[in-house]
Design a protein around this motif. Structure first.
Motif, PDB file in Angstrom:
ATOM      1  N   ASP A  38       0.811  -1.214   0.000  1.00 25.51           N
ATOM      2  CA  ASP A  38       0.000   0.000   0.000  1.00 25.51           C
ATOM      3  C   ASP A  38       0.847   1.267   0.000  1.00 25.51           C
ATOM      4  O   ASP A  38       0.365   2.335  -0.377  1.00 25.51           O
ATOM      5  CB  ASP A  38      -0.989  -0.020   1.171  1.00 25.51           C
ATOM      6  CG  ASP A  38      -2.004  -1.145   1.007  1.00 25.51           C
ATOM      7  OD1 ASP A  38      -2.436  -1.388  -0.140  1.00 25.51           O
ATOM      8  OD2 ASP A  38      -2.363  -1.792   2.005  1.00 25.51           O
ATOM      9  N   MET A  39       2.113   1.157   0.366  1.00 19.37           N
ATOM     10  CA  MET A  39       3.027   2.288   0.240  1.00 19.37           C
ATOM     11  C   MET A  39       3.376   2.495  -1.244  1.00 19.37           C
ATOM     12  O   MET A  39       3.543   3.625  -1.698  1.00 19.37           O
ATOM     13  CB  MET A  39       4.289   2.063   1.081  1.00 19.37           C
ATOM     14  CG  MET A  39       5.078   3.322   1.351  1.00 19.37           C
ATOM     15  SD  MET A  39       6.557   3.033   2.383  1.00 19.37           S
ATOM     16  CE  MET A  39       5.847   2.953   4.027  1.00 19.37           C
ATOM     17  N   VAL A  40       3.449   1.409  -1.991  1.00 22.38           N
ATOM     18  CA  VAL A  40       3.646   1.515  -3.444  1.00 22.38           C
ATOM     19  C   VAL A  40       2.417   2.195  -4.059  1.00 22.38           C
ATOM     20  O   VAL A  40       2.544   3.063  -4.920  1.00 22.38           O
ATOM     21  CB  VAL A  40       3.911   0.136  -4.095  1.00 22.38           C
ATOM     22  CG1 VAL A  40       4.068   0.276  -5.610  1.00 22.38           C
ATOM     23  CG2 VAL A  40       5.144  -0.528  -3.491  1.00 22.38           C
ATOM     24  N   HIS A  41       1.233   1.814  -3.582  1.00 15.95           N
ATOM     25  CA  HIS A  41       0.009   2.489  -4.034  1.00 15.95           C
ATOM     26  C   HIS A  41       0.106   3.991  -3.793  1.00 15.95           C
ATOM     27  O   HIS A  41      -0.225   4.791  -4.672  1.00 15.95           O
ATOM     28  CB  HIS A  41      -1.220   1.957  -3.286  1.00 15.95           C
ATOM     29  CG  HIS A  41      -1.949   0.893  -4.010  1.00 15.95           C
ATOM     30  ND1 HIS A  41      -2.820   1.152  -5.039  1.00 15.95           N
ATOM     31  CD2 HIS A  41      -1.944  -0.447  -3.843  1.00 15.95           C
ATOM     32  CE1 HIS A  41      -3.322   0.016  -5.481  1.00 15.95           C
ATOM     33  NE2 HIS A  41      -2.808  -0.970  -4.771  1.00 15.95           N
ATOM     34  N   PHE A  42       0.545   4.373  -2.592  1.00 15.98           N
ATOM     35  CA  PHE A  42       0.686   5.783  -2.263  1.00 15.98           C
ATOM     36  C   PHE A  42       1.566   6.485  -3.300  1.00 15.98           C
ATOM     37  O   PHE A  42       1.216   7.548  -3.808  1.00 15.98           O
ATOM     38  CB  PHE A  42       1.274   5.950  -0.857  1.00 15.98           C
ATOM     39  CG  PHE A  42       1.612   7.371  -0.521  1.00 15.98           C
ATOM     40  CD1 PHE A  42       0.665   8.221   0.011  1.00 15.98           C
ATOM     41  CD2 PHE A  42       2.896   7.862  -0.753  1.00 15.98           C
ATOM     42  CE1 PHE A  42       0.974   9.549   0.308  1.00 15.98           C
ATOM     43  CE2 PHE A  42       3.209   9.180  -0.463  1.00 15.98           C
ATOM     44  CZ  PHE A  42       2.247  10.025   0.063  1.00 15.98           C
ATOM     45  N   ALA A  43       2.705   5.879  -3.632  1.00 15.59           N
ATOM     46  CA  ALA A  43       3.636   6.490  -4.594  1.00 15.59           C
ATOM     47  C   ALA A  43       2.985   6.635  -5.967  1.00 15.59           C
ATOM     48  O   ALA A  43       3.016   7.711  -6.566  1.00 15.59           O
ATOM     49  CB  ALA A  43       4.913   5.664  -4.686  1.00 15.59           C
ATOM     50  N   VAL A  44       2.400   5.563  -6.471  1.00 12.58           N
ATOM     51  CA  VAL A  44       1.796   5.592  -7.805  1.00 12.58           C
ATOM     52  C   VAL A  44       0.675   6.633  -7.860  1.00 12.58           C
ATOM     53  O   VAL A  44       0.629   7.469  -8.769  1.00 12.58           O
ATOM     54  CB  VAL A  44       1.268   4.192  -8.198  1.00 12.58           C
ATOM     55  CG1 VAL A  44       0.398   4.264  -9.447  1.00 12.58           C
ATOM     56  CG2 VAL A  44       2.435   3.227  -8.419  1.00 12.58           C
ATOM     57  N   GLU A  45      -0.207   6.592  -6.873  1.00 10.61           N
ATOM     58  CA  GLU A  45      -1.385   7.463  -6.915  1.00 10.61           C
ATOM     59  C   GLU A  45      -1.050   8.928  -6.645  1.00 10.61           C
ATOM     60  O   GLU A  45      -1.641   9.822  -7.253  1.00 10.61           O
ATOM     61  CB  GLU A  45      -2.439   6.953  -5.935  1.00 10.61           C
ATOM     62  CG  GLU A  45      -2.978   5.593  -6.352  1.00 10.61           C
ATOM     63  CD  GLU A  45      -3.910   4.985  -5.339  1.00 10.61           C
ATOM     64  OE1 GLU A  45      -4.791   5.702  -4.808  1.00 10.61           O
ATOM     65  OE2 GLU A  45      -3.760   3.770  -5.058  1.00 10.61           O
ATOM     66  N   GLY A  75      -6.366  -0.422 -13.362  1.00 10.61           N
ATOM     67  CA  GLY A  75      -5.124  -0.051 -14.046  1.00 10.61           C
ATOM     68  C   GLY A  75      -4.036   0.350 -13.074  1.00 10.61           C
ATOM     69  O   GLY A  75      -2.862   0.028 -13.262  1.00 10.61           O
ATOM     70  N   VAL A  76      -4.424   1.039 -11.996  1.00  9.29           N
ATOM     71  CA  VAL A  76      -3.462   1.410 -10.951  1.00  9.29           C
ATOM     72  C   VAL A  76      -2.915   0.150 -10.285  1.00  9.29           C
ATOM     73  O   VAL A  76      -1.705   0.032 -10.058  1.00  9.29           O
ATOM     74  CB  VAL A  76      -4.107   2.355  -9.909  1.00  9.29           C
ATOM     75  CG1 VAL A  76      -3.235   2.479  -8.666  1.00  9.29           C
ATOM     76  CG2 VAL A  76      -4.363   3.725 -10.514  1.00  9.29           C
ATOM     77  N   VAL A  80       0.945  -0.936  -9.884  1.00  5.97           N
ATOM     78  CA  VAL A  80       1.566  -1.217  -8.584  1.00  5.97           C
ATOM     79  C   VAL A  80       2.286  -2.563  -8.637  1.00  5.97           C
ATOM     80  O   VAL A  80       3.418  -2.696  -8.160  1.00  5.97           O
ATOM     81  CB  VAL A  80       0.511  -1.173  -7.448  1.00  5.97           C
ATOM     82  CG1 VAL A  80       1.059  -1.773  -6.157  1.00  5.97           C
ATOM     83  CG2 VAL A  80       0.038   0.262  -7.218  1.00  5.97           C
ATOM     84  N   GLU A  81       1.662  -3.551  -9.236  1.00  7.57           N
ATOM     85  CA  GLU A  81       2.292  -4.871  -9.364  1.00  7.57           C
ATOM     86  C   GLU A  81       3.593  -4.799 -10.162  1.00  7.57           C
ATOM     87  O   GLU A  81       4.576  -5.462  -9.817  1.00  7.57           O
ATOM     88  CB  GLU A  81       1.319  -5.854 -10.035  1.00  7.57           C
ATOM     89  CG  GLU A  81       0.115  -6.177  -9.188  1.00  7.57           C
ATOM     90  CD  GLU A  81      -0.994  -6.894  -9.948  1.00  7.57           C
ATOM     91  OE1 GLU A  81      -1.953  -7.311  -9.272  1.00  7.57           O
ATOM     92  OE2 GLU A  81      -0.927  -7.038 -11.189  1.00  7.57           O
TER      93      GLU A  81
END
Length: 148
Positions: A38-45, A75-76, A80-81
């Protein structure tokens, strides 16, 4: 909204979702050898300004790992993956290779890819590397708070 990531001693870290208008929620984050998913999610988003898991939390959805499908957030998730795979490879994949993997992953999951380019990939990776340095400096039981 704030996301507070706490480094655990065992197989999980923890993310706490803090919103002014809702009760706090906690999510166990399985350790994966890199920063939490979810930290990767934070970066992407936050870098790409796209609607995914974190953005949906900020909009009031609950921190349920099984959120309903949405074209943009799907798509996000695929992106992230791809960044997670890059992390497991040492954060060294060429942006063009990452974009190719992203397109293949989206196609395999029948998901429309986001319009991203090499510069977007580099910008997200720079954010992830900064988060990685911060997370590596965080001791067990300590936290990293991110404002979204």
């Amino acid at each position: 909204m704030q996301l507070i990531f706490t480094k655990g001693a065992g197989k999980h870290d923890r993310m706490e979702v803090v919103r002014e208008d809702a009760p706090n929620e906690q999510v166990d984050c399985p350790k994966q050898g890199i920063i939490p998913h979810d930290m990767v999610h934070f970066a992407v988003e936050s870098v790409l300004r796209r609607r995914g898991f974190v953005t949906r939390l900020a909009a009031g959805e609950t921190a349920d790992v099984r959120m309903g499908a949405e074209a943009e957030s799907d798509g996000v998730e695929r992106l992230v993956e791809v960044f997670q795979a890059d992390g497991w490879a040492g954060w060294s994949s060429a942006p063009t290779d990452m974009l190719d993997l992203y397109r293949v992953t989206c196609q395999a999951r029948q998901c429309e890819p986001l319009a991203v380019d090499e510069q977007d990939m580099e910008a997200v990776r720079a954010c992830i590397l900064a988060l990685t340095a911060q997370w590596q400096a965080t001791g067990v039981g300590q936290s990293v708070a991110l404002a979204f």
